[in-house]
Design a protein around this motif. Structure first.
Motif, PDB file in Angstrom:
ATOM      1  N   ASN A 141      -2.810   2.076  -8.716  1.00 13.89           N
ATOM      2  CA  ASN A 141      -3.910   1.486  -7.951  1.00 13.89           C
ATOM      3  C   ASN A 141      -4.054  -0.013  -8.122  1.00 13.89           C
ATOM      4  O   ASN A 141      -4.706  -0.671  -7.307  1.00 13.89           O
TER       5      ASN A 141
ATOM      6  N   ALA B 120      -6.777  -2.931  -1.852  1.00 14.12           N
ATOM      7  CA  ALA B 120      -6.834  -2.285  -3.160  1.00 14.12           C
ATOM      8  C   ALA B 120      -8.197  -1.652  -3.416  1.00 14.12           C
ATOM      9  O   ALA B 120      -8.293  -0.553  -3.988  1.00 14.12           O
TER      10      ALA B 120
ATOM     11  N   GLU C  67       0.839  -1.215   0.000  1.00 14.92           N
ATOM     12  CA  GLU C  67       0.000   0.000   0.000  1.00 14.92           C
ATOM     13  C   GLU C  67       0.864   1.251   0.000  1.00 14.92           C
ATOM     14  O   GLU C  67       0.569   2.233  -0.687  1.00 14.92           O
TER      15      GLU C  67
ATOM     16  N   GLU D  85       1.733   6.109  -7.208  1.00 12.01           N
ATOM     17  CA  GLU D  85       0.427   6.514  -7.745  1.00 12.01           C
ATOM     18  C   GLU D  85      -0.122   5.461  -8.704  1.00 12.01           C
ATOM     19  O   GLU D  85      -0.557   5.757  -9.817  1.00 12.01           O
TER      20      GLU D  85
ATOM     21  N   ARG E   2      -8.615   1.667  -2.098  1.00 15.04           N
ATOM     22  CA  ARG E   2      -7.885   2.679  -2.872  1.00 15.04           C
ATOM     23  C   ARG E   2      -8.453   2.803  -4.286  1.00 15.04           C
ATOM     24  O   ARG E   2      -7.804   3.333  -5.179  1.00 15.04           O
ATOM     25  N   ASN E   3      -9.654   2.263  -4.490  1.00 15.31           N
ATOM     26  CA  ASN E   3     -10.313   2.270  -5.815  1.00 15.31           C
ATOM     27  C   ASN E   3      -9.473   1.553  -6.865  1.00 15.31           C
ATOM     28  O   ASN E   3      -9.441   1.942  -8.038  1.00 15.31           O
ATOM     29  N   GLY E   4      -8.773   0.517  -6.423  1.00 13.83           N
ATOM     30  CA  GLY E   4      -7.958  -0.270  -7.327  1.00 13.83           C
ATOM     31  C   GLY E   4      -8.437  -1.708  -7.379  1.00 13.83           C
ATOM     32  O   GLY E   4      -9.537  -2.036  -6.951  1.00 13.83           O
TER      33      GLY E   4
END
Length: 337
Positions: A256, A278, A247, A254, A281-283
């Motif tokens: 994701n 993830a 993370e 930067e 983190r919108n990943g």
């Protein structure tokens, strides 16, 4: 371009045949499995590879419905890995190169894991968590190299789980890590406190094994916990360290999306824990199954093609192996900055 890839850096002998578009025509693997309580030694592992490699190559040709005349390239694992197994496979690669008059290229084992993950999942520029028996690194691509942002400072995750399995007499077949994972599913009722050692972007695992030897085995003897509880606890602890440094690297780079590669990357709990992080983190997590996470010849073949198409092939006298060959030493000439 069609390439024959030979992998033998550890206890898995892999033979793959791959086309330059990533189509896998054959991907065979033969694993050396030591007895319960023992690890695999270089001499025994190399003997295993020598015993099965010619037969496995013939089986790969049969599976791909091809012959030597159809090949354009031979790729082998240059390193990192165990010296004797690496050399035993490289000798065969050199022999075939001279017999068939086909170009040859040596491939970095770690980079091959990454490139196999990229082609199988279709991702372009992910953060990579590489976790295997001999290597544990957090990696991202930048300026022509795969840069290491964090890594183990003592033993790798796979080695840690293998040694833990030997302490508890957990079988090596099909693999210690897989058996630990299955036992962990039955031990979720009790989490045992273990050392958690993250130092900046790096982490340490040797303290966990020492703690289990001193405290865990005593608790087991006194029936204060079960083998399943210990398996659950070591997974939760070790994987939490990996999530933390991953993370931090995602935030720094930067990026994701996370690609998990290497043999330990098959672990469903690791993929689940990484997925939770993830998603926050919108990943997303790009995981693979055992066909491509575990050491295999296809990943060597595909990466060999990438190297050859970017102008890198070896002369016979350059076809050496090296036990220490870091991921960030490789010039990634096939990727644009």
């Amino acid at each position: 371009m069609i390439c024959l890839g030979l992998e033998g850096s550890a206890n898995k002998l892999g033979v793959g045949i791959v086309k330059e578009d990533g189509t896998i025509l054959a991907n065979l693997r033969k694993t050396f499995v030591p007895p319960i309580g023992e690890g695999f030694l270089p001499k025994e592992t190399a003997s295993h590879h020598r015993m099965f490699i010619i037969k496995t190559i013939k089986e790969a040709f049969k599976a791909a419905k091809l012959g030597p005349k159809d090949l354009d390239l031979i790729a082998y694992t240059k390193g990192p890995g165990m010296g004797e197994p690496l050399q035993s496979v490289a000798v065969v690669a050199r022999m075939l190169h001279q017999m068939w008059k086909i170009p040859i290229v040596g491939v970095n084992h770690c980079v091959a894991h990454i490139e196999m993950g990229r082609i199988v999942t279709g991702t372009q520029n992910p953060l990579v968590l590489y976790v295997s028996g001999g290597n544990s690194q957090v990696i991202a691509y930048s300026l022509g190299k795969y840069r290491i942002f964090g890594e183990t400072i003592d033993i790798a995750v796979g080695n840690c789980l293998d040694r833990f399995a030997r302490l508890l007499d957990i079988p090596n077949d099909p693999s210690p890590g897989f058996n630990v994972e299955q036992l962990a599913l039955k031990g979720t009722d009790k989490l045992i406190e273990l050392p958690y050692t993250v130092k900046g972007m790096d982490f340490s695992l040797s303290g966990i094994l020492s703690s289990i030897e001193k405290k865990g085995l005593q608790m087991l003897k006194k029936k204060e916990c079960t083998r399943e509880n210990l398996c659950f606890s070591i997974q939760e602890n070790v994987f939490a360290m990996l999530i933390e440094i991953s993370e931090r690297a995602m935030a720094h780079c930067e990026i994701n999306d996370v690609l998990i590669v290497g043999g330990v990357g098959c672990n469903q709990r690791l993929q689940e824990m990484m997925g939770i992080m993830a998603e926050e983190r919108n990943g997303s997590v790009l995981g693979m199954d055992q066909r491509y996470c575990i050491d295999n010849g296809a990943m060597i073949a595909y990466t060999g093609i990438l190297q050859a198409k970017s102008g890198s092939t070896f002369k016979l006298e350059e076809t050496i192996v090296t036990q220490r060959f870091r991921t960030d030493e490789v010039d990634v000439t096939w990727r644009k900055n």
